[in-house]
Design a protein around this motif. Sequence first.
Motif, mmCIF file in Angstrom:
data_model
loop_
_atom_site.group_PDB
_atom_site.id
_atom_site.type_symbol
_atom_site.label_atom_id
_atom_site.label_comp_id
_atom_site.label_asym_id
_atom_site.label_seq_id
_atom_site.Cartn_x
_atom_site.Cartn_y
_atom_site.Cartn_z
ATOM 1 N N ILE A 1 0.860 -1.181 0.000
ATOM 2 C CA ILE A 1 0.000 0.000 0.000
ATOM 3 C C ILE A 1 0.899 1.234 0.000
ATOM 4 O O ILE A 1 1.703 1.429 0.921
ATOM 5 C CB ILE A 1 -0.944 0.020 1.209
ATOM 6 C CG1 ILE A 1 -1.925 -1.166 1.134
ATOM 7 C CG2 ILE A 1 -1.713 1.333 1.268
ATOM 8 C CD1 ILE A 1 -2.847 -1.284 2.337
ATOM 9 N N PHE A 2 0.783 2.026 -1.041
ATOM 10 C CA PHE A 2 1.556 3.261 -1.117
ATOM 11 C C PHE A 2 0.598 4.437 -1.224
ATOM 12 O O PHE A 2 -0.593 4.272 -1.507
ATOM 13 C CB PHE A 2 2.529 3.234 -2.301
ATOM 14 C CG PHE A 2 1.872 3.133 -3.662
ATOM 15 C CD1 PHE A 2 1.464 4.269 -4.351
ATOM 16 C CD2 PHE A 2 1.681 1.886 -4.254
ATOM 17 C CE1 PHE A 2 0.867 4.172 -5.589
ATOM 18 C CE2 PHE A 2 1.074 1.782 -5.507
ATOM 19 C CZ PHE A 2 0.666 2.932 -6.168
ATOM 20 N N ARG A 3 1.124 5.610 -0.995
ATOM 21 C CA ARG A 3 0.307 6.823 -1.032
ATOM 22 C C ARG A 3 0.747 7.707 -2.188
ATOM 23 O O ARG A 3 1.937 7.944 -2.386
ATOM 24 C CB ARG A 3 0.402 7.588 0.285
ATOM 25 C CG ARG A 3 -0.597 8.740 0.414
ATOM 26 C CD ARG A 3 -0.644 9.287 1.833
ATOM 27 N NE ARG A 3 -1.629 10.353 1.974
ATOM 28 C CZ ARG A 3 -2.916 10.173 2.180
ATOM 29 N NH1 ARG A 3 -3.390 8.944 2.300
ATOM 30 N NH2 ARG A 3 -3.754 11.195 2.285
ATOM 31 N N GLY A 4 -0.204 8.208 -2.940
ATOM 32 C CA GLY A 4 0.050 9.121 -4.040
ATOM 33 C C GLY A 4 -1.199 9.912 -4.336
ATOM 34 O O GLY A 4 -2.317 9.385 -4.268
ATOM 35 N N GLY A 5 -1.031 11.197 -4.642
ATOM 36 C CA GLY A 5 -2.191 12.020 -4.946
ATOM 37 C C GLY A 5 -3.125 12.197 -3.767
ATOM 38 O O GLY A 5 -4.327 12.426 -3.951
ATOM 39 N N GLY A 6 -2.588 12.070 -2.548
ATOM 40 C CA GLY A 6 -3.415 12.287 -1.370
ATOM 41 C C GLY A 6 -4.298 11.122 -0.999
ATOM 42 O O GLY A 6 -5.186 11.268 -0.146
ATOM 43 N N ARG A 7 -4.067 9.937 -1.613
ATOM 44 C CA ARG A 7 -4.879 8.779 -1.264
ATOM 45 C C ARG A 7 -4.008 7.529 -1.282
ATOM 46 O O ARG A 7 -2.893 7.534 -1.791
ATOM 47 C CB ARG A 7 -6.049 8.607 -2.227
ATOM 48 C CG ARG A 7 -5.638 8.190 -3.633
ATOM 49 C CD ARG A 7 -6.857 7.998 -4.524
ATOM 50 N NE ARG A 7 -7.795 7.057 -3.948
ATOM 51 C CZ ARG A 7 -9.097 7.025 -4.242
ATOM 52 N NH1 ARG A 7 -9.597 7.894 -5.087
ATOM 53 N NH2 ARG A 7 -9.888 6.119 -3.685
ATOM 54 N N GLN A 8 -4.512 6.420 -0.758
ATOM 55 C CA GLN A 8 -3.785 5.165 -0.733
ATOM 56 C C GLN A 8 -4.161 4.299 -1.928
ATOM 57 O O GLN A 8 -5.307 4.319 -2.403
ATOM 58 C CB GLN A 8 -4.060 4.410 0.566
ATOM 59 C CG GLN A 8 -3.454 5.070 1.799
ATOM 60 C CD GLN A 8 -3.658 4.234 3.052
ATOM 61 O OE1 GLN A 8 -4.733 3.701 3.271
ATOM 62 N NE2 GLN A 8 -2.625 4.122 3.861
ATOM 63 N N TRP A 9 -3.178 3.529 -2.410
ATOM 64 C CA TRP A 9 -3.347 2.603 -3.525
ATOM 65 C C TRP A 9 -2.796 1.250 -3.114
ATOM 66 O O TRP A 9 -1.754 1.166 -2.463
ATOM 67 C CB TRP A 9 -2.592 3.109 -4.758
ATOM 68 C CG TRP A 9 -2.899 4.522 -5.125
ATOM 69 C CD1 TRP A 9 -2.473 5.651 -4.495
ATOM 70 C CD2 TRP A 9 -3.723 4.972 -6.215
ATOM 71 N NE1 TRP A 9 -2.962 6.775 -5.113
ATOM 72 C CE2 TRP A 9 -3.736 6.389 -6.171
ATOM 73 C CE3 TRP A 9 -4.431 4.320 -7.228
ATOM 74 C CZ2 TRP A 9 -4.430 7.157 -7.093
ATOM 75 C CZ3 TRP A 9 -5.130 5.088 -8.143
ATOM 76 C CH2 TRP A 9 -5.138 6.478 -8.087
ATOM 77 N N LEU A 10 -3.472 0.198 -3.498
ATOM 78 C CA LEU A 10 -3.037 -1.152 -3.173
ATOM 79 C C LEU A 10 -2.453 -1.794 -4.419
ATOM 80 O O LEU A 10 -3.072 -1.759 -5.495
ATOM 81 C CB LEU A 10 -4.217 -1.981 -2.651
ATOM 82 C CG LEU A 10 -3.920 -3.357 -2.045
ATOM 83 C CD1 LEU A 10 -5.012 -3.736 -1.039
ATOM 84 C CD2 LEU A 10 -3.821 -4.457 -3.101
ATOM 85 N N LEU A 11 -1.272 -2.365 -4.290
ATOM 86 C CA LEU A 11 -0.636 -3.065 -5.400
ATOM 87 C C LEU A 11 -0.415 -4.522 -5.014
ATOM 88 O O LEU A 11 0.191 -4.818 -3.976
ATOM 89 C CB LEU A 11 0.693 -2.407 -5.776
ATOM 90 C CG LEU A 11 1.392 -3.008 -7.003
ATOM 91 C CD1 LEU A 11 1.971 -1.919 -7.898
ATOM 92 C CD2 LEU A 11 2.499 -3.989 -6.596
ATOM 93 N N LEU A 12 -0.923 -5.433 -5.848
ATOM 94 C CA LEU A 12 -0.719 -6.865 -5.678
ATOM 95 C C LEU A 12 0.442 -7.299 -6.552
ATOM 96 O O LEU A 12 0.481 -6.970 -7.746
ATOM 97 C CB LEU A 12 -1.972 -7.643 -6.082
ATOM 98 C CG LEU A 12 -3.177 -7.587 -5.145
ATOM 99 C CD1 LEU A 12 -4.391 -8.211 -5.821
ATOM 100 C CD2 LEU A 12 -2.871 -8.313 -3.837
#
Length: 598
Positions: free
Chosen positions: A166-177
Amino acid sequence: MMNANRRTFLLGTGVLGAGLASSGLVGASGTASQAGRIDPENPRFTVAVMPDTQYLFDADRGDSTPLDASLRYVLKTDENIVFLAHLGDLTEHGQPGELAQIGRSFEDLDRHRFPYSVLAGNHDIDSSTDDQRGPTPFLSTFGPKRAALSPAYRGSSKDGYNSYHIFRGGGRQWLLLALDWRPSASGIAWANSVINQHPDLPVILTIHEMVYAEADGQAQLSEFGQRVWRDLVADNDQIFLTLNGHFWPPGRTVLRNKAGNDVHLHITNYQDRYYGGSAMIRLYRFDLARGVIDVHTVSPWLLAKAPDLNELERQEIERTGDVDYFSVPIDFEQRFAGFAPVPVPPPRPARDMLLPGTIAYWRFDNAAAGTKVESVRDLSGQGNDLKLMTLGGGSLTYSTDFDRRQPSHASLQFTGSKNPPRGSYLQTVDSAPLNRMDFASGYTIEAFVKLPPDFKDGNHAWCGVFSRLGTGADAGKTGDDPSEPAVTLSLSDGAGFQWATFPLNTNSISTNWSHELQLDKWWHVAVVNDGTHTTMYVDGCPVVRNPRTSAAGLANPGTSWLLGGYAYDRTVEQGFHGWIGDVRVVARPLPVSDFMLG
C-alpha cells in the motif's frame, strides 16, 4: 552532434526529468543530488514499472550497470516516483549467484527504504511449479523478510511468493498486488481476501503473465490470463490496471469487468531489444487533476550516457511507439465511485454566504426536483426577489443536479433556445434595489453553471446567465453597439463565458473572455471589479483575456436584471440552456478565498 541535439531536446521537453540533470546520471560534470523527495499529497505522481531484466543477470554473462542506473534514477529524480514494481524474470536461470547479484543492486533501495515490489517470473523459479513450490533462491533473496524493508509492504501469502503493498500518491492510498508466476488456487484466494480487507482502495495488479500482444500492439488474455481474469479481476471492481511482462512485443487493451467498468491491461517487456532491454522502465505518470495516466518508456542508463552512444544505443534511449508512449484517460472519481465514492459535503447554511456587502443571494433548494418555478426569494434580505417570465414556451424547473462545491444541493434547469426564441427565465422585481445600483466602488458576481451536451448545436449562442434588460443607450452610452445590454454574462457559441459591460468611465463595451468550457460539467464563474479593473475567474482561476483598460462600475440603464435570459435592444431574444446553481452579488471585490467554492 546529432546525439547532443537529441540530448538537449530531451532535457528541454522534460522527458529526462529535472532529477536526471542533477542526480549524477547526466555526466561527469554533474554532481549527485540527494535522494528524490516523494510528495504523497501531490495530485501528480509516478509509479515506475520495470519488466524482465533476465539477460542482464545470466550466469557469467550480462551486466548490472543498466539496472543500477535505473534504480539510481528512481531514487534521485524529482519525478515524484512513489513506488517501483518489477514484473518478474529478474534473472535468466534463477541461480543463487544470479539472484545474489541482482539482490545487491536492490540494496540501494533497501538502504533508502524506498517502496518497491518484486515477483517471480518463470525464469526465476522452476516454471513447472506454482506458488506452493517451497524454498528457492528467489524466495531467499526477495522473500517476505526482505520485502519488509519496504515501507509500503503490508504482507505476503503463507507460501511467501505473493505480496501486497500500500503506497500513497495524490493524497490517497493505492493497493498493489504482486503475484507469482503461477498463483495457485490458494494464492488467488489470498489475493481476493486482501482486496476484501481493503474494500475502498483502488488496486493495481502486477503479475508476470496476463496478456500478450501481436505486432499491432493489440493485447489479449493468454490462456493463464483468462484464469486470472475469471477468478480475480472480473469480479473485483477495485482492480483498474494490470501490468505484466513475459511476452513481447508490448501491447495494451481495455476489458470491461462485471461491474461494467474499464480495466486497462498492459504488457511491457524489452528483453528482445539491444542490450537486454537496457533496464528500461515504464513511468506511469498519474495526474489526478487532469484525469489521465501519461505513460513514458525510457532507459535512464542510456539517457545518462548520451551523447556518447553507439549506433544501437541511440535507438533505445526511449520508446515512443503507440504501445510505449501513450495516455490513459481515467475519470478517477467516477471509476472509483463504486467502492470509494468521494463524500459530498453537506449543504452550507444560507446565512454563511451573506458576507458584508452581499446585495443578492439566490439558491434553489426550497422545492422538489421537477417542480415548476414561480418565483425566487432573495436570501440576502435586500429585497432583490425574482419573478418568472416566459418567452415562447420553455420550462424552468427545480433540479437536484448541483456542483459539489456550491453551498446548496440544488439548481434550476433552463430549456431555452434561440431558434425558435423561447425560454422561461427570472427577472428582478420592479422594486429591487439591485436595479438602481452602479457598483462604482467595485463588485463580485458569482454563479455555478453547467451546460448540457447539446449546447453547441447552434441554437444557444450568446444565451445569458445574468444580464440587464436595459441597453447601453438606456445608460447614456453611444459607443460600440448601444443596443447591446448594459451588462451581460453570456456564453459564446463555443461555450466560453463573456462578461460584456458598459462601465461608468467609458463610452464603449469592456469584455472579459474565458476559455471554452467542457460540456456536461459544472463550472464556477466569478467577475470581480475593484473599482478600476475587472477580472474574470473560472473555478477560482483568473483567465488570460482580462482587459487592462480601466473599467469602473456598471453603467445603470435603470431596468431589471435577468437570470437565464438575454435581451438585445430591450427585447428578450432567448432563454438560457442548462443549469444554474447558487448566484451571489456582492457590492465589493472579494478575494478568491471568499468565493462560494467549498
